[in-house]
Every structure is written in structure tokens, then in C-alpha cells.
Design a protein around this motif. Structure first.
Motif, PDB file in Angstrom:
ATOM      1  N   TYR A  16       5.320  14.788  -7.966  1.00 37.95           N
ATOM      2  CA  TYR A  16       6.136  13.869  -8.768  1.00 37.95           C
ATOM      3  C   TYR A  16       6.741  14.558 -10.003  1.00 37.95           C
ATOM      4  N   ALA A  17       5.884  15.115 -10.859  1.00 35.00           N
ATOM      5  CA  ALA A  17       6.400  15.718 -12.104  1.00 35.00           C
ATOM      6  C   ALA A  17       7.243  16.950 -11.786  1.00 35.00           C
ATOM      7  N   ALA A  18       6.810  17.744 -10.801  1.00 33.38           N
ATOM      8  CA  ALA A  18       7.542  18.970 -10.455  1.00 33.38           C
ATOM      9  C   ALA A  18       8.968  18.627 -10.002  1.00 33.38           C
ATOM     10  N   ASP A  38      -3.661  26.125  -3.667  1.00 32.58           N
ATOM     11  CA  ASP A  38      -4.814  26.961  -4.032  1.00 32.58           C
ATOM     12  C   ASP A  38      -5.523  26.337  -5.240  1.00 32.58           C
ATOM     13  N   ASP A  39      -6.659  26.911  -5.551  1.00 27.19           N
ATOM     14  CA  ASP A  39      -7.389  26.549  -6.770  1.00 27.19           C
ATOM     15  C   ASP A  39      -6.773  27.364  -7.911  1.00 27.19           C
ATOM     16  N   ALA A  40      -6.273  26.679  -8.920  1.00 21.19           N
ATOM     17  CA  ALA A  40      -5.595  27.388 -10.026  1.00 21.19           C
ATOM     18  C   ALA A  40      -6.517  28.403 -10.695  1.00 21.19           C
ATOM     19  N   LEU A  41      -7.825  28.175 -10.594  1.00 25.48           N
ATOM     20  CA  LEU A  41      -8.753  29.111 -11.239  1.00 25.48           C
ATOM     21  C   LEU A  41      -8.978  30.353 -10.375  1.00 25.48           C
ATOM     22  N   LEU A  94       5.501  26.489 -14.971  1.00 28.33           N
ATOM     23  CA  LEU A  94       4.313  26.450 -14.118  1.00 28.33           C
ATOM     24  C   LEU A  94       3.623  25.115 -14.330  1.00 28.33           C
ATOM     25  N   GLU A  95       3.277  24.467 -13.238  1.00 27.60           N
ATOM     26  CA  GLU A  95       2.507  23.213 -13.336  1.00 27.60           C
ATOM     27  C   GLU A  95       1.141  23.431 -12.690  1.00 27.60           C
ATOM     28  N   ILE A  96       0.093  23.184 -13.428  1.00 26.70           N
ATOM     29  CA  ILE A  96      -1.260  23.328 -12.890  1.00 26.70           C
ATOM     30  C   ILE A  96      -1.759  21.934 -12.535  1.00 26.70           C
ATOM     31  N   GLY A  97      -1.825  21.660 -11.257  1.00 27.41           N
ATOM     32  CA  GLY A  97      -2.176  20.324 -10.769  1.00 27.41           C
ATOM     33  C   GLY A  97      -0.908  19.556 -10.446  1.00 27.41           C
ATOM     34  N   SER A  98      -0.419  19.689  -9.188  1.00 24.86           N
ATOM     35  CA  SER A  98       0.884  19.090  -8.843  1.00 24.86           C
ATOM     36  C   SER A  98       0.772  17.793  -8.071  1.00 24.86           C
ATOM     37  N   VAL A 123      -3.766   8.553  -6.834  1.00 21.97           N
ATOM     38  CA  VAL A 123      -3.604   9.852  -7.503  1.00 21.97           C
ATOM     39  C   VAL A 123      -2.925   9.593  -8.836  1.00 21.97           C
ATOM     40  N   PRO A 124      -3.572   9.927  -9.955  1.00 22.55           N
ATOM     41  CA  PRO A 124      -2.911   9.681 -11.244  1.00 22.55           C
ATOM     42  C   PRO A 124      -1.737  10.640 -11.453  1.00 22.55           C
ATOM     43  N   LEU A 125      -0.618  10.094 -11.874  1.00 20.35           N
ATOM     44  CA  LEU A 125       0.569  10.917 -12.160  1.00 20.35           C
ATOM     45  C   LEU A 125       0.860  10.818 -13.650  1.00 20.35           C
ATOM     46  N   ILE A 126       1.628  11.746 -14.165  1.00 14.68           N
ATOM     47  CA  ILE A 126       1.982  11.692 -15.591  1.00 14.68           C
ATOM     48  C   ILE A 126       2.676  10.353 -15.886  1.00 14.68           C
ATOM     49  N   GLN A 127       2.356   9.768 -17.047  1.00 17.47           N
ATOM     50  CA  GLN A 127       2.989   8.492 -17.396  1.00 17.47           C
ATOM     51  C   GLN A 127       4.471   8.717 -17.692  1.00 17.47           C
ATOM     52  N   ILE A 133      -0.241  21.732 -18.080  1.00 15.16           N
ATOM     53  CA  ILE A 133      -1.623  21.636 -17.578  1.00 15.16           C
ATOM     54  C   ILE A 133      -1.945  20.170 -17.299  1.00 15.16           C
ATOM     55  N   ASP A 134      -2.206  19.875 -16.018  1.00 14.56           N
ATOM     56  CA  ASP A 134      -2.457  18.475 -15.634  1.00 14.56           C
ATOM     57  C   ASP A 134      -3.405  18.426 -14.430  1.00 14.56           C
ATOM     58  N   ALA A 135      -4.471  19.239 -14.475  1.00 12.65           N
ATOM     59  CA  ALA A 135      -5.415  19.256 -13.337  1.00 12.65           C
ATOM     60  C   ALA A 135      -6.764  18.708 -13.801  1.00 12.65           C
ATOM     61  N   ILE A 156       0.764  24.449  -8.725  1.00 11.97           N
ATOM     62  CA  ILE A 156      -0.461  24.820  -8.010  1.00 11.97           C
ATOM     63  C   ILE A 156      -1.256  23.557  -7.741  1.00 11.97           C
ATOM     64  N   GLU A 157      -1.633  23.341  -6.496  1.00 10.95           N
ATOM     65  CA  GLU A 157      -2.400  22.146  -6.126  1.00 10.95           C
ATOM     66  C   GLU A 157      -3.541  22.544  -5.209  1.00 10.95           C
ATOM     67  N   ILE A 158      -4.746  22.120  -5.569  1.00 10.53           N
ATOM     68  CA  ILE A 158      -5.961  22.532  -4.841  1.00 10.53           C
ATOM     69  C   ILE A 158      -6.195  21.706  -3.569  1.00 10.53           C
ATOM     70  N   ASP A 159      -5.736  20.468  -3.561  1.00  9.90           N
ATOM     71  CA  ASP A 159      -6.073  19.546  -2.468  1.00  9.90           C
ATOM     72  C   ASP A 159      -5.114  19.747  -1.283  1.00  9.90           C
TER      73      ASP A 159
HETATM   74  C1  SAM Z   1      -3.259  14.185 -12.595  1.00  8.60           C
HETATM   75  S1  SAM Z   1      -3.001  14.876 -11.023  1.00  8.60           S
HETATM   76  C2  SAM Z   1      -1.507  15.775 -11.220  1.00  8.60           C
HETATM   77  C3  SAM Z   1      -0.289  14.904 -11.345  1.00  8.60           C
HETATM   78  C4  SAM Z   1       1.001  15.677 -11.436  1.00  8.60           C
HETATM   79  N1  SAM Z   1       0.965  16.664 -12.480  1.00  8.60           N
HETATM   80  C5  SAM Z   1       2.132  14.732 -11.699  1.00  8.60           C
HETATM   81  O1  SAM Z   1       2.226  14.197 -12.826  1.00  8.60           O
HETATM   82  O2  SAM Z   1       2.945  14.507 -10.785  1.00  8.60           O
HETATM   83  C6  SAM Z   1      -4.176  16.204 -11.035  1.00  8.60           C
HETATM   84  C7  SAM Z   1      -4.125  17.087  -9.810  1.00  8.60           C
HETATM   85  O3  SAM Z   1      -4.803  18.308 -10.118  1.00  8.60           O
HETATM   86  C8  SAM Z   1      -5.382  18.781  -8.923  1.00  8.60           C
HETATM   87  N2  SAM Z   1      -6.393  19.799  -9.273  1.00  8.60           N
HETATM   88  C9  SAM Z   1      -7.648  19.609  -9.762  1.00  8.60           C
HETATM   89  N3  SAM Z   1      -8.256  20.784  -9.964  1.00  8.60           N
HETATM   90  C10 SAM Z   1      -7.370  21.750  -9.603  1.00  8.60           C
HETATM   91  C11 SAM Z   1      -7.418  23.174  -9.577  1.00  8.60           C
HETATM   92  N4  SAM Z   1      -8.514  23.844  -9.965  1.00  8.60           N
HETATM   93  N5  SAM Z   1      -6.341  23.854  -9.139  1.00  8.60           N
HETATM   94  C12 SAM Z   1      -5.223  23.173  -8.748  1.00  8.60           C
HETATM   95  N6  SAM Z   1      -5.125  21.829  -8.742  1.00  8.60           N
HETATM   96  C13 SAM Z   1      -6.180  21.128  -9.169  1.00  8.60           C
HETATM   97  C14 SAM Z   1      -5.926  17.519  -8.265  1.00  8.60           C
HETATM   98  O4  SAM Z   1      -6.127  17.700  -6.885  1.00  8.60           O
HETATM   99  C15 SAM Z   1      -4.828  16.503  -8.582  1.00  8.60           C
HETATM  100  O5  SAM Z   1      -3.904  16.411  -7.534  1.00  8.60           O
END
Ligand code: SAM
Length: 207
Positions: free
Chosen positions: A62-64, A106-109, A54-58, A30-34, A124-126, A78-81
Motif C-alpha cells: 500500500y505505502a510503496a 526476506d527478513d530485513a534483519l 527503502l521501506e522496511i515492512g511492505s 494487516v495494519p497499514l500506515i494511516q 521503518i514500518d515493520a 522488504i517484506e518477510i511474510d
Molecule cells: C505495519 S505492516 C507494514 C505496512 C506498510 N508499510 C504500509 O503502510 O503499506 C508491517 C509489516 O512488516 C512486516 N515485517 C515484520 N518483521 C519484518 C522483518 N524483519 N523484515 C521484513 N518485514 C517485516 C510484517 O510482515 C508486516 O507485513
């Protein structure tokens, strides 16, 4: 001569919990923020005294968790998986930050932004192909003077050097990231600047 002299001065002692999350994220692929991107994000949040982020894609949180640990902000992520959202919630519990970090599975969209309240910053990191949609959907949640931070705008260097891409899907994705970058630059409601930090970060301040 040490070319990275100033960067080395920034290095902080390792946080063992966050380090373990980084290792775990790599195991799960799972890629995390550098790290330097995270440092930059935390600096912005501290400077702005952000209270709600708000973090989109958690992913695994880690980042949260880093934001909650190193700033005064509380975080809604918000995390979809399914699996990743559960891991993120568990990680927040383990480190005792469940009160300050809420993970919405949930799905952020599909989340209604009106149910979330106002934020000082939105990270925004999804899915990179969807950045414009996240931005538009959550822009009303951002306070005036607040800012979006968008990560991965260089996409491992491919955006600057598209000739390095072999697959068609990747080329399309790079096209979408480029469109997003231009769209951000030309968006009159926001003051946007781009930084070669981490995997490429834009900061867009709401005017
Ligand atoms: C790059 S990772 C996030 C890393 C995180 N921000 C961190 O640095 O710790 C991207 C994440 O976005 C999630 N994602 C993708 N599409 C999404 C959506 N529509 N809604 C919520 N999460 C989504 C993926 O499942 C994945 O876990």
C-alpha cells in the motif's frame, strides 16, 4: 465551528486502487500506515525530491505504491511474510508499477544492506520491537541529508498512556518503543523530531 477545517482542506479525491488496498488490508487484518501519516510521508518525500526510498515492512504494498504514484521516487520494499510479499508484488504488477517498486521477500534483519545501494529516505514500518536494529543496520545506506521515517511511535496511544495496556507482552513492547524514542532523541548522528501524525511518526535527518 469545524475543528478540522484545515485537515479537510488536505483531503484529496479518493484513489480507487489505493482505497481497494486499504479495504483488502483490513480484511487481512494487516495494519497499514494511516492516511494522515501517509500524507505527511509523501510531503517529506516531495519536499526532499527523494529519488530512492527503502521501506522496511511492505505488507501488501500500500505505502510503496502510494509513494511511487505520488512522488518521483522508486521504492525498494522488504517484506518477510511469504503471502504478503506475493500480494505486494502482484499489486505492483496490476497497477503497472513493477518497474518503480521492487519488493524483496526476506527478513530485513538478514538482508545485506550493501547489496541495496544508497537511499534518500528509509521508512521503518515493520516489527516495532526491532526498530533500533533496522535503524542501525540500514543507517549506512542512507545518504547524508537523507532521513528515516519511523511509524507507530505512539502505538495507538499506549505509549502516552501505558495504564491502558492490559497484556504483559504489550507493556514490554511499549517499553521497547519508548526506548527507541529516547535512543532516537539522543542519537548524535541524526536530527530527530517527533510528530503526532498518524500513529506517531519520527523524522530523523542524517547529519
Ligand atoms: C505495519 S505492516 C507494514 C505496512 C506498510 N508499510 C504500509 O503502510 O503499506 C508491517 C509489516 O512488516 C512486516 N515485517 C515484520 N518483521 C519484518 C522483518 N524483519 N523484515 C521484513 N518485514 C517485516 C510484517 O510482515 C508486516 O507485513
Amino acid at each position: 465551528m469545524d475543528e478540522h477545517y484545515l485537515e479537510h482542506l488536505n483531503e484529496t479525491p479518493e484513489d480507487s486502487f489505493l482505497e481497494s488496498l486499504r479495504v483488502y488490508g483490513a480484511e487481512l487484518k494487516v495494519p497499514l500506515i494511516q492516511k494522515d501519516g501517509l500524507d505527511f510521508l509523501i510531503l517529506l518525500l516531495k519536499l526532499s525530491r527523494a529519488k530512492r526510498v527503502l521501506e522496511i515492512g511492505s505488507a501488501i504494498g500500500y505505502a510503496a505504491i502510494a509513494i511511487a504514484k505520488f512522488t518521483e521516487a522508486s521504492v525498494v520494499g522488504i517484506e518477510i511474510d511469504d503471502r504478503l510479499a506475493n500480494i505486494a508484488q502482484e499489486n505492483c504488477r496490476e497497477i503497472g508499477l513493477s518497474e518503480r517498486v521492487q519488493i524483496i521477500h526476506d527478513d530485513a534483519l538478514k538482508v545485506d544492506p550493501k547489496t541495496l545501494g544508497a537511499f534518500d529516505a528509509i521508512f521503518i514500518d515493520a516489527a516495532k520491537s526491532q526498530y533500533i536494529h533496522y535503524f542501525v543496520q540500514y543507517a549506512d545506506c542512507l545518504k547524508t541529508g537523507g532521513f528515516f521515517v519511523s511509524d507507530n511511535l505512539l502505538f495507538r496511544g499506549h505509549v502516552e498512556a501505558p495504564e491502558t495496556i492490559i497484556s504483559r507482552n504489550r507493556r514490554q513492547l511499549v517499553g521497547k518503543i519508548k526506548n527507541y524514542n529516547t535512543w532516537l532523541k539522543e542519537n548524535p548522528g541524526f536530527y530527530t523530531r517527533f510528530y503526532e501524525v498518524g500513529d506517531g511518526i519520527a523524522v530523523s535527518v542524517k547529519l
